[in-house]
Motif scaffolding. Structure first.
Motif, PDB file in Angstrom:
ATOM      1  N   ASP A 138      41.508  23.512  46.411  1.00 59.73           N
ATOM      2  CA  ASP A 138      41.974  24.261  46.601  1.00 59.73           C
ATOM      3  C   ASP A 138      42.522  25.845  45.778  1.00 59.73           C
ATOM      4  N   ILE A 139      42.844  25.121  44.893  1.00 62.23           N
ATOM      5  CA  ILE A 139      43.447  27.090  43.866  1.00 62.23           C
ATOM      6  C   ILE A 139      42.286  28.085  43.777  1.00 62.23           C
ATOM      7  N   GLU A 140      40.980  27.199  43.081  1.00 61.50           N
ATOM      8  CA  GLU A 140      40.530  28.385  42.666  1.00 61.50           C
ATOM      9  C   GLU A 140      39.937  29.683  44.041  1.00 61.50           C
ATOM     10  N   ASP A 141      39.989  28.616  45.243  1.00 64.94           N
ATOM     11  CA  ASP A 141      39.225  28.745  46.840  1.00 64.94           C
ATOM     12  C   ASP A 141      40.296  30.176  46.727  1.00 64.94           C
ATOM     13  N   LEU A 142      41.463  29.804  46.364  1.00 62.18           N
ATOM     14  CA  LEU A 142      42.825  31.053  46.773  1.00 62.18           C
ATOM     15  C   LEU A 142      42.850  32.376  45.305  1.00 62.18           C
ATOM     16  N   THR A 143      42.525  31.524  44.426  1.00 62.01           N
ATOM     17  CA  THR A 143      42.822  32.950  43.919  1.00 62.01           C
ATOM     18  C   THR A 143      41.276  33.339  43.052  1.00 62.01           C
ATOM     19  N   ASP A 144      40.680  32.738  43.510  1.00 64.86           N
ATOM     20  CA  ASP A 144      39.227  33.975  44.085  1.00 64.86           C
ATOM     21  C   ASP A 144      39.379  34.526  44.725  1.00 64.86           C
ATOM     22  N   HIS A 145      39.935  34.086  45.678  1.00 66.93           N
ATOM     23  CA  HIS A 145      40.096  35.498  47.203  1.00 66.93           C
ATOM     24  C   HIS A 145      41.791  36.438  46.775  1.00 66.93           C
ATOM     25  N   ALA A 146      42.134  35.848  45.777  1.00 67.70           N
ATOM     26  CA  ALA A 146      43.489  37.327  45.321  1.00 67.70           C
ATOM     27  C   ALA A 146      43.255  38.390  44.424  1.00 67.70           C
ATOM     28  N   LYS A 147      42.063  37.631  43.766  1.00 67.69           N
ATOM     29  CA  LYS A 147      41.736  38.751  42.185  1.00 67.69           C
ATOM     30  C   LYS A 147      40.942  40.371  42.631  1.00 67.69           C
ATOM     31  N   PRO A 148      40.600  40.122  43.743  1.00 63.51           N
ATOM     32  CA  PRO A 148      40.148  41.485  44.374  1.00 63.51           C
ATOM     33  C   PRO A 148      41.268  42.092  44.998  1.00 63.51           C
ATOM     34  N   LEU A 149      42.075  41.739  45.644  1.00 69.90           N
ATOM     35  CA  LEU A 149      43.046  42.808  45.702  1.00 69.90           C
ATOM     36  C   LEU A 149      44.163  42.332  45.135  1.00 69.90           C
ATOM     37  N   GLY A 150      44.109  42.501  43.389  1.00 68.22           N
ATOM     38  CA  GLY A 150      45.331  43.030  42.885  1.00 68.22           C
ATOM     39  C   GLY A 150      45.888  41.845  42.312  1.00 68.22           C
ATOM     40  N   LEU A 151      45.929  40.884  42.223  1.00 66.30           N
ATOM     41  CA  LEU A 151      46.254  39.817  42.236  1.00 66.30           C
ATOM     42  C   LEU A 151      46.377  38.355  41.794  1.00 66.30           C
ATOM     43  N   THR A 152      46.654  38.560  39.704  1.00 68.27           N
ATOM     44  CA  THR A 152      46.550  37.760  38.773  1.00 68.27           C
ATOM     45  C   THR A 152      48.061  36.083  38.745  1.00 68.27           C
ATOM     46  N   LEU A 153      46.694  35.261  38.672  1.00 62.39           N
ATOM     47  CA  LEU A 153      47.572  33.874  38.412  1.00 62.39           C
ATOM     48  C   LEU A 153      48.295  34.348  37.153  1.00 62.39           C
ATOM     49  N   ILE A 154      49.887  33.652  37.419  1.00 60.63           N
ATOM     50  CA  ILE A 154      50.409  33.761  36.103  1.00 60.63           C
ATOM     51  C   ILE A 154      51.029  32.208  35.532  1.00 60.63           C
TER      52      ILE A 154
END
Length: 162
Positions: A129-145
């Motif tokens: 499910d990581i990709e679903d969450l990171t895809d959802h986070a990107k447009p919110l200005g959240l970057t995976l670190i």
């Protein structure tokens, strides 16, 4: 007393490890779906100046507040969802160890609460499910670190860049 979140479950374990990688000193921290309060307690022990926490379960709130007392926290755990509690202001670190569907539903609310350059730590979902969450986070200005996995459970550190 115990409810979900003693530190033994893979998601809680990973959240605690991620917390250990971040500077909490003097920070404002929000623990969404706090359970026993272990992540809020860790934030306090790591030097957070203000810790807020809440859960939807009456028993978790009662148990969490007892655990707060045992660990020197003066804050009280609130009862309700993030929409019920409506935390005010911005936080340096927001912690949410819940489940994929709730995380996806509430992520925009978390993003609004994280200050610029602050962190959102997520767990409670599977590695697939990581990709679903990171895809959802990107447009919110959240970057995976950072990310990690244990026993097919995943945890992420996202940073607010915008």
């Amino acid at each position: 007393k115990m409810s979900f979140g003693t530190g033994h479950h893979a998601t809680t374990f990973q959240m605690l490890r991620h917390q250990g990688q971040l500077d909490h000193q003097g920070k404002r921290v929000l623990d969404v779906g706090s359970g026993t309060g272990i992540l809020a307690i860790m934030a306090h022990l790591l030097g957070a100046s203000k810790v807020e926490a809440f859960d939807i379960d009456d028993w978790c709130v009662e148990n969490g507040n007892e655990n707060f007392d045992l660990n020197g926290l003066t804050t009280r755990m609130g009862l309700g969802t993030i929409r019920d509690v409506q935390p005010q202001g911005e936080f340096d670190i927001v912690l949410a160890n819940i489940n994929k569907n709730i995380l996806l539903d509430e992520m925009a609310l978390y993003a609004d609460l994280v200050k610029k350059d602050g962190f959102l730590l997520l767990s409670g979902f599977y590695t697939q499910d990581i990709e679903d969450l990171t895809d959802h986070a990107k447009p919110l200005g959240l970057t995976l670190i950072a990310q990690q996995s244990k026993d097919n459970w995943a945890a992420l550190i996202l940073q607010k860049k915008a």
